[in-house]
Design a protein around this motif. Sequence first.
Motif, PDB file in Angstrom:
ATOM      1  N   PHE A  14       0.851  -1.186   0.000  1.00  0.00           N
ATOM      2  CA  PHE A  14       0.000   0.000   0.000  1.00  0.00           C
ATOM      3  C   PHE A  14       0.885   1.233   0.000  1.00  0.00           C
ATOM      4  CE2 PHE A  14      -2.681  -3.187   2.165  1.00  0.00           C
ATOM      5  CZ  PHE A  14      -3.850  -3.086   1.422  1.00  0.00           C
ATOM      6  N   PRO A  42       0.903 -12.051  14.714  1.00  0.00           N
ATOM      7  CA  PRO A  42       0.501 -10.908  15.523  1.00  0.00           C
ATOM      8  C   PRO A  42      -0.315  -9.910  14.704  1.00  0.00           C
ATOM      9  CG  PRO A  42       2.849 -10.797  15.017  1.00  0.00           C
ATOM     10  CD  PRO A  42       2.352 -12.100  14.493  1.00  0.00           C
ATOM     11  N   GLY A  44      -1.341  -6.942  12.552  1.00  0.00           N
ATOM     12  CA  GLY A  44      -0.587  -6.180  11.559  1.00  0.00           C
ATOM     13  C   GLY A  44       0.362  -7.012  10.716  1.00  0.00           C
ATOM     14  N   SER A  45       0.320  -8.343  10.870  1.00  0.00           N
ATOM     15  CA  SER A  45       1.284  -9.177  10.141  1.00  0.00           C
ATOM     16  C   SER A  45       0.815  -9.538   8.729  1.00  0.00           C
ATOM     17  CB  SER A  45       1.604 -10.443  10.945  1.00  0.00           C
ATOM     18  OG  SER A  45       0.445 -11.198  11.195  1.00  0.00           O
ATOM     19  N   GLY A  46      -0.416  -9.156   8.347  1.00  0.00           N
ATOM     20  CA  GLY A  46      -0.861  -9.361   6.972  1.00  0.00           C
ATOM     21  C   GLY A  46      -1.912 -10.435   6.779  1.00  0.00           C
ATOM     22  N   LYS A  47      -2.479 -10.953   7.860  1.00  0.00           N
ATOM     23  CA  LYS A  47      -3.424 -12.065   7.767  1.00  0.00           C
ATOM     24  C   LYS A  47      -4.721 -11.653   7.068  1.00  0.00           C
ATOM     25  CE  LYS A  47      -3.646 -12.461  12.262  1.00  0.00           C
ATOM     26  NZ  LYS A  47      -2.867 -11.239  12.623  1.00  0.00           N
ATOM     27  N   THR A  49      -5.258  -9.135   5.146  1.00  0.00           N
ATOM     28  CA  THR A  49      -4.993  -8.796   3.741  1.00  0.00           C
ATOM     29  C   THR A  49      -4.916 -10.071   2.896  1.00  0.00           C
ATOM     30  OG1 THR A  49      -3.824  -6.807   4.484  1.00  0.00           O
ATOM     31  CG2 THR A  49      -3.475  -7.493   2.205  1.00  0.00           C
TER      32      THR A  49
HETATM   33  P1  ADP Z   1      -3.538  -8.492  10.387  1.00  0.00           P
HETATM   34  O1  ADP Z   1      -4.865  -8.944   9.882  1.00  0.00           O
HETATM   35  O2  ADP Z   1      -2.519  -9.565  10.468  1.00  0.00           O
HETATM   36  O3  ADP Z   1      -3.673  -7.762  11.700  1.00  0.00           O
HETATM   37  P2  ADP Z   1      -3.593  -6.686   8.107  1.00  0.00           P
HETATM   38  O4  ADP Z   1      -3.554  -7.579   6.927  1.00  0.00           O
HETATM   39  O5  ADP Z   1      -4.901  -6.104   8.461  1.00  0.00           O
HETATM   40  O6  ADP Z   1      -2.932  -7.423   9.354  1.00  0.00           O
HETATM   41  O7  ADP Z   1      -2.584  -5.480   7.874  1.00  0.00           O
HETATM   42  C1  ADP Z   1      -1.224  -5.660   7.539  1.00  0.00           C
HETATM   43  C2  ADP Z   1      -0.558  -4.295   7.398  1.00  0.00           C
HETATM   44  O8  ADP Z   1      -1.059  -3.630   6.254  1.00  0.00           O
HETATM   45  C3  ADP Z   1      -0.809  -3.368   8.564  1.00  0.00           C
HETATM   46  O9  ADP Z   1       0.353  -2.624   8.790  1.00  0.00           O
HETATM   47  C4  ADP Z   1      -1.923  -2.469   8.055  1.00  0.00           C
HETATM   48  O10 ADP Z   1      -1.904  -1.227   8.696  1.00  0.00           O
HETATM   49  C5  ADP Z   1      -1.610  -2.371   6.585  1.00  0.00           C
HETATM   50  N1  ADP Z   1      -2.809  -2.154   5.752  1.00  0.00           N
HETATM   51  C6  ADP Z   1      -3.852  -3.011   5.613  1.00  0.00           C
HETATM   52  N2  ADP Z   1      -4.782  -2.513   4.776  1.00  0.00           N
HETATM   53  C7  ADP Z   1      -4.319  -1.296   4.381  1.00  0.00           C
HETATM   54  C8  ADP Z   1      -4.806  -0.260   3.502  1.00  0.00           C
HETATM   55  N3  ADP Z   1      -5.974  -0.396   2.860  1.00  0.00           N
HETATM   56  N4  ADP Z   1      -4.047   0.836   3.334  1.00  0.00           N
HETATM   57  C9  ADP Z   1      -2.849   0.956   3.971  1.00  0.00           C
HETATM   58  N5  ADP Z   1      -2.334   0.031   4.796  1.00  0.00           N
HETATM   59  C10 ADP Z   1      -3.039  -1.072   5.005  1.00  0.00           C
END
Ligand code: ADP
Length: 332
Positions: A14, A42, A44-47, A49
């Motif tokens: 992103f 943990p 913020g690890s990308g799960k 997404t």
């Molecule tokens: P998890 O589900 O493991 O907690 P996420 O997949 O939600 O992690 O997020 C992974 C990282 O990507 C985080 O740092 C989050 O802030 C960032 N992130 C997720 N979606 C977006 C977005 N739409 N725009 C910017 N950053 C994003």
Amino acid sequence: MTTAVEFRAVSRHFGPASAPVKAVDGVDLSIAEGAFFAMLGPSGSGKTTCLRLISGFESPTAGEICIFGENVSATPPHLRNVNTVFQDYALFPHMNVRDNVAYGLMVKGMGRAQRYAKADEMLALVHLDAYGSRKPGQLSGGQRQRVALARALVNEPRVLLLDEPLGALDLKLREAMQDELRALQQRLGITFVFVTHDQHEALSMADSLAVFNNGKIAQIGTPEDVYAKPRTRFVADFVGSSNVLPPALTRSLGGPEKWASLRPESLRIDPEGRLQGTVTALRYLGAAHRVNLKVGEADIGAILPAGQPLPEPGSQIRLGFDATALHIMDEA
Ligand code: ADP
Ligand code: MG
């Protein structure tokens, strides 16, 4: 064996290319059809997404994703045969339970009688037969969770994505739902991709799991493998609370000069043991005691079954372990 979901060098970054947030960064994975697959890591690890990439609500910035062998880069979410149980359930508050469950079928144009019959079948599956006319606000957290599950399953997905589905439930209910979800998955034979930050949940429920750290997979394997043979310090620490031994200490215990992990439950009090140190803390855990020992600079934890004589805080003791318990890690 058929592969349900495959990631080939998938990234989702992103923000500006000069300073990207690497939410998912070069992930390769393969999820077998019918598996209960956990994504553990943990916050913020990308799960999340990764789940959004599978469902199609997010597109990769690099790499490709196949679902049942088909590259889905051009396939919109509603044609992927994948449904999601969201973290916050995302139920429609103004609709009753039955209409919430039947909603996806209505959107697909299924007739009223047929979609209600299917909704009722799903409500029976999750033991909510008697609750069809209630609004979500009139249900407990556990019941709302089941409605969310029924609403996703009614579409007969081949892959069900679950994003921390039990996170909002208290411990007792969460454990009951873990058993129920696992049983349901086995009965239906649908591929489940289950996201959690709770290592106990992932270890107890999954056939295989991926440990995420900073958008990358730190390790992938069966729960037994990942728990017993962590590849990195991060995995050793995150999956259970292992003792991570610095190279010098590993060497002093007869191993090579490398980082190693030693599970607390593999240690026992032994006057001939190789680990010698000072007891710094004793903690009662119910079925066991946790003893912390300072060995040089390292803090070593041991889980000792209740009923054994316990050492005094401040005393010097020795702990022993079987040679096979000392697991040497490939990387720091
Ligand atoms: P998890 O589900 O493991 O907690 P996420 O997949 O939600 O992690 O997020 C992974 C990282 O990507 C985080 O740092 C989050 O802030 C960032 N992130 C997720 N979606 C977006 C977005 N739409 N725009 C910017 N950053 C994003
Ligand atoms: Mg998340």
